[in-house]
Design an enzyme around this catalytic site. Structure first.
Site, PDB file in Angstrom:
ATOM      1  N   LYS A  51      34.598  50.099  41.858  1.00 34.74           N
ATOM      2  CA  LYS A  51      34.622  49.701  43.268  1.00 34.74           C
ATOM      3  C   LYS A  51      35.273  50.823  44.074  1.00 34.74           C
ATOM      4  CE  LYS A  51      36.144  45.765  46.133  1.00 34.74           C
ATOM      5  NZ  LYS A  51      36.915  44.501  46.126  1.00 34.74           N
ATOM      6  N   SER A  57      34.592  40.602  48.195  1.00 40.99           N
ATOM      7  CA  SER A  57      34.291  41.938  48.650  1.00 40.99           C
ATOM      8  C   SER A  57      33.692  42.852  47.575  1.00 40.99           C
ATOM      9  CB  SER A  57      35.575  42.579  49.177  1.00 40.99           C
ATOM     10  OG  SER A  57      36.526  42.731  48.136  1.00 40.99           O
ATOM     11  N   SER A  73      37.671  38.009  45.484  1.00 41.78           N
ATOM     12  CA  SER A  73      36.718  39.116  45.617  1.00 41.78           C
ATOM     13  C   SER A  73      36.073  39.599  44.327  1.00 41.78           C
ATOM     14  CB  SER A  73      37.381  40.304  46.315  1.00 41.78           C
ATOM     15  OG  SER A  73      37.414  40.083  47.700  1.00 41.78           O
TER      16      SER A  73
END
Lengths: 96, 515, 490
Positions: free
Chosen positions: B77, B152, B176
């Protein structure tokens, strides 16, 4: 709603954001609703509850006072949007 | 090959039935083919990935010792710092930010001989539940490209669902990892706070953030967590306890497993198809010998309110550093100064003393314009909320009260875990929604996190595993449904076992979308 | 008719703790490095970096707080103090807000010149925080960018906040002097003001004896005080300014908030510093990246029992042990621990504390000042000086000659015996001295008559003559012997 446009404007200065007129209106409306929602915490009596600032209760975490490597200057300054060979640069700061 | 689990692939790699170069190339090809539509990755460097894969292959061929991931590609990420490689956090503010250091987890991945295949898209600064808040582009859900992948860690989940990487690293501040895992039909674990070092994770809300593994199966997640977890002297909040060998204990059966079903999780707002799938999953556990009882987390209904005070408060502080001075975006200074001069002139002409007194200095205007231009709307909203909640006159009413309710939420969990081993329920109240469906209503978006935020507030572990697909009657195409299992602090070992137990009895985790 | 008023002063002192590395990272704290060469992701607040507390910084803070008689709460934590400034890269300073590591202490101050009575200055709190960086402003104001150097960012500081217990500029100066001395004795800081290791802000107002009771003026925080002299001057200036403003406007503490003013030493004035309305809203909250520190009582006691002897205790011990004046003990202690040790060695070896004190506070200090050298550079060892003091104390050598010997010892780096022989100083044999005196008495009947008539001072002329016959003749001895001889004469 207790949160006014003037309040939101003041918060935007504190948070160093510049909001345009339309943005201020939207922000006032949205924050008003969110703040209205979070107000529900007020219904709980928490007089004898210890605040919980950390997810785990830990204490006394230290590092030894030993010198480690610093970044070479160009690596430290590499991401700066405005700089010279030695320093970060900002517009002249006068008595602020 | 791409449909196989990481654990399976690793077996072939280790006996040189498969090379890391071949495997990496296969994933790069898949990215090339499909990422134009899925848009899971922000940056991919094929040459670097292949060079790394080759280097690992060479070492293996030479009989040198191999790390635990021995040539498996891993997606990261883009909120985790990678030395010499852009780390944007999905924000214009950090569009060109190149960290001079590796996050601890990146170091560990490199030491474990992972091939870093690319950096995945996300909601800006990890704030959001749909990946629509990325400053660059929206990631789509591989199951239905008109829908969001969750967030997210949307890119991190979507790349797994689209078989563009076998392993993926996400971060979870309020759900997330778990919610996008649920939306994309993959396995995502949020470890106990302190289990994985946060050093090098660009902070959203420091007391809630945690890095975790995302993968096709619990077994793969266990493999990855073994590499990520462990004490780090660079993170004061990192737990100084040994890391179990998760992969070793994974297949041990449970005797007398006790599961708790939170009655507050089955209230209004829960999609009927999601509820049905979760209740079906409960039956699976019962059929495997578990007992299930109803429990209550009485303060869980305050979870969202508590979270949306604490997380923005910490965020408003963590994001103060983006001021256009030391790194990241800066507004056009000349234009800013010209604007300011024009404003001054006009105020002087009007003899507006108050206006002149309140006029920003050049420095303050530099900050305000830089931040106004560098941050997207959701980030600004949270900075505003957090600044307000911490400001003089409101800090006790909002911030301090939230910290106290946080303790009540944790106490609920402590009490519940006296009675049951795990708490199970839905990960998200509904299947993935349409892109744009909730973006105009921040509060509605926040309520999506209802089932996940309390684990972050309490600091406990939680996992989401696939437990069904929607029929497609209302959603058009079948969409994944996630089952959330929550465990006591530092009980990832048993949590992964419980997840693996479910996956041995079902095949939901093997389902992949048609791309 | 002007009203009388009292000056009320509280001081905030920031002192840099003497650690090798910074408070939250392992960059060097060394002063004077080229700009931005002592930074790392942590101290420049780079995204993703995290702080870890320096154990030694905490220990030095604890030591200081205990020496300042502070209570040490079992639990302490760190908070973020939030404000925007280019030399504060994270947008917040890690400091301590509501639960500092120490509180409620005191420091006793006294004045050997007795301008004020000894008193205790309260210490409200002492807490550990990080320093900011440095803004390098353009010479021509506003013409060019301000440049930012972050080398100093994250250096450990102990902020020591006194109660408003000082009542004069002199008290403020003595407080600062005594505080600095204690910090030096503790070895927690080099207290170098030029390098910013010790910084002072003053909170000041005046209490005016008004017609109907006491009137307090608004409190002013004075910044930019770069030396103790600046502090004294600025306080004196502020007192007068506040009085004048009160006379003119009648403003009191009740109707005017605290303001910040900067001291301009060249102009000799304080000037208001620009402040935005919102700037005081620091939005403190506990830093989630750091964990609290718990200090058990036993650890506090362990630190306390390991403390070095502090200046006040040393002063009273020197006075008691060596019978020296409080003025002298003050002078000795002010010079620092090595000087104290030197004095004590001289006093012990010579067996005469008072004389030892005179020699070190006068002759030795004179050399150090004249030659601008430190005690370490002073050429004589304590035993060497003690030897000379012993000769003086035993009457072996007369004081003026002893000073000549001392100067020679210093100049030529040799001990007393060598210096004396080089100067031709030897103790005159008592029979020889007696012979000289007999001759002098016989040769000066007029002086003998004068003395017999009661004019004792007439003997002085004989001392000069004795010195001509033998420069080493001790005048005191000559006087004693001559007087005895004259008394025996019919």
């Amino acid at each position: 709603m207790s949160l006014t446009r003037a309040d939101v404007e003041k918060v935007s200065l504190l948070g160093r954001l510049r909001l345009g007129d339309a943005e201020l209106d939207t922000m006032t409306e949205q924050m008003g609703r969110i703040v209205g929602y979070i107000e529900q915490l007020g219904e709980l009596s928490t007089d004898n509850v210890q605040p919980m600032a950390h997810a785990q209760e830990m204490h006394n975490v230290f590092a030894d006072d030993a010198l480690g490597a610093s970044l070479p200057r160009d690596a430290a300054l590499a991401n700066a949007p405005k700089k010279d060979a030695e320093c970060y640069r900002v517009p002249a700061v006068l008595g602020e | 090959m791409l449909a196989r689990s990481a654990t399976d692939l690793l077996r072939d790699l280790s006996v040189r039935k498969l090379s890391s170069v071949e495997l990496t190339q296969a994933y790069l090809d898949q990215i090339k083919l499909y990422d134009g539509q899925v848009k899971a990755f922000l940056h991919v460097d094929p040459a670097a990935a292949l060079a790394r894969a080759k280097e690992i292959d060479d070492r293996r061929a030479a009989g040198k010792p191999m790390g635990k991931l021995g040539g498996l590609p891993v997606a990261i990420k883009d909120v985790i710092c990678t030395k010499g490689q852009k780390t944007t956090c999905g924000s214009k503010m950090l569009e060109n930010f190149v960290p001079p250091y590796d996050a601890t987890v990146v170091k560990r991945l490199k030491e474990a001989d992972a091939v870093l295949i690319g950096k995945t898209n996300m909601d800006e600064f990890a704030m959001g539940g749909s990946t629509e808040n990325s400053a660059f582009f929206k990631t789509t859900n591989p199951w239905d490209k008109s829908r969001v992948p969750g967030g997210s860690s949307g890119g991190a989940a979507a790349c797994l669902a689209a078989s563009m990487a076998p392993l993926s690293i996400g971060t979870d501040t309020g759900g997330s990892i778990r919610q996008p895992a649920a939306f994309c039909g993959v396995t995502g674990l949020k470890p106990t706070y302190g289990r994985v070092s946060r050093y090098g994770l660009v902070a959203f809300a420091s007391s809630l953030d945690q890095i975790g593994p995302m993968a096709a199966t619990a077994e793969d997640a266990a493999l990855l967590l073994e590499v990520l977890a462990g004490h780090d002297p660079l993170d004061s909040t990192s737990a100084n306890i040994p890391t179990p060998e998760y992969t070793k204990s994974l297949s041990q059966p449970f005797q007398g497993l006790k599961l708790g079903l939170v009655k507050e999780h089955f209230g209004p707002g829960l999609d009927p198809e999601v509820e049905a799938a979760v209740r079906e999953a409960v039956k699976v556990y019962q059929s495997l010998g578990a007992t299930v009882k109803d429990i209550s987390l009485p303060h869980s209904k305050y979870g969202i309110a508590t979270y949306y005070i604490i997380a923005p408060s910490e965020a408003s502080s963590n994001l103060a550093r983006y001021d256009g001075v030391h790194y990241g975006y800066r507004t056009d200074e000349k234009q800013m100064l010209a604007e300011l001069a024009a404003e001054r002139k006009s105020l002087e002409a009007k003899q507006d003393e108050k206006g002149l007194k309140n006029l920003d200095t050049a420095l303050i205007r530099l900050y305000r314009k830089t931040r106004a231009e560098g941050f997207g709307p959701e980030v600004k909203r949270r900075i505003m909320l957090g600044t307000y909640a911490l400001s003089a006159g409101y800090a006790d009413k909002y911030y301090l009260q939230a910290l106290k309710v946080r303790r009540l939420i944790r106490s609920d969990y402590d009490a519940a875990f006296q009675e049951v081993d795990f708490i199970i329920g839905p990960t998200a109240p509904n299947p993935p929604f349409k892109i744009g469906e909730k973006s105009g209503d921040p509060l509605a978006m926040y309520l999506e996190d209802l089932y996940t935020v309390t684990a972050n507030l309490a600091g406990i572990a939680g996992i989401s595993i696939p437990c069904g697909l929607t029929s497609g009657k209302t959603t058009g195409s079948p969409l994944p449904i996630g089952l959330q299992i929550q465990a006591r602090p530092f009980d990832e070992d048993r949590l992964l076992r419980a997840a693996a137990m479910f996956q041995r009895g079902t095949d939901w985790h093997t389902k992949r979308p048609n791309l | 008719m002007p009203h009388s008023y009292d000056l009320i002063v509280g001081l905030e002192v920031h002192v840099q703790l003497q650690t090798k590395s910074k408070l939250f990272c392992r960059c060097s704290t060394k002063f004077g490095g080229p700009p931005n060469t002592q930074t790392c992701p942590v101290c420049i607040g780079m995204p993703g970096s995290l702080p870890v507390m320096n154990r030694e910084a905490f220990r030095l803070g604890l030591k200081t707080a205990i020496a300042l008689n502070c209570e040490i709460p079992q639990f302490t934590k760190w908070d973020r103090k939030q404000y925007y400034y280019p030399d504060l890269p994270k947008g917040y300073q890690i400091s301590q807000y509501d639960l500092p590591m120490s509180q409620n202490g005191w420091l006793e101050i006294s004045d050997p010149k007795k301008e004020f009575a000894a008193k205790r200055i309260g210490i409200i709190r002492a807490h550990l925080e990080e320093d900011a960086g440095k803004s390098l402003h353009d010479e021509e104001h506003g013409k060019a960018d301000t440049r930012i150097d972050l080398n100093r960012t994250g250096t450990p500081l102990l902020e020591i906040v006194s109660a408003p217990d000082m009542r004069s500029t002199k008290e403020a100066r003595v407080y600062l002097t005594q505080l600095r001395l204690m910090l030096l004795y503790l070895g927690v800081s080099d207290c170098n003001m030029q390098e910013g290791s010790l910084r002072v802000d003053a909170n000041v107002n005046i209490h005016i004896q008004g017609p109907s009771g006491k009137i307090a003026t608004p409190i002013v925080e004075v910044k930019n005080l770069n030396s103790f002299r600046h502090v004294e001057r600025a306080l004196a200036y502020e007192a007068k300014r506040q009085y004048d403003v009160w006379e003119e406007t009648g403003r009191t503490i009740k109707d005017y908030p605290k303001q910040t003013r900067g001291w301009d030493d060249a102009a000799g004035t304080t000037l208001p510093q620009r402040e935005k309305e919102e700037s005081a809203d620091y939005r403190y909250f506990p830093d989630p990246d750091l964990v609290p520190v718990i200090t058990p009582k036993a650890e506090v006691e362990e630190v306390r029992s390991g403390l070095v002897e502090l200046p006040a205790a040393i002063r009273s011990r020197l006075e008691k042990t060596y019978g020296i004046s409080d003025y002298d003990s003050d002078v000795i202690v002010l010079q620092g621990l090595p000087f104290v040790a030197y004095f004590e060695e001289v006093a012990k070896l010579s067996g005469d504390g008072k004389k030892a004190s005179n020699w070190v506070t006068q002759e030795l200090l004179r050399i150090l000042n004249d030659q601008s050298i430190t005690l370490e550079q002073f050429p004589l060892t304590a035993p060497q000086l003690a030897n000379l003091v012993k000769l003086v104390a035993g009457g072996e050598i007369e004081i003026t000659r002893a000073k000549e010997v001392f100067n020679d010892m210093v100049a030529n780096r040799r001990d007393a015996a060598a210096a004396m022989s080089a100067l031709g100083i030897a103790k005159v044999d008592s029979s020889e001295l007696e012979n000289i005196c007999k001759e002098l008495v016989a040769a000066n009947p007029k002086i003998v008559a004068d003395v017999k008539a009661g004019k004792q001072q007439a003997i002085g002329a004989l001392l000069g003559q004795a010195k001509k016959r033998n420069p080493n003749a001790n005048p005191n001895e000559v006087r004693r012997i001559c007087l005895e001889l004259i008394a025996k004469m019919p």
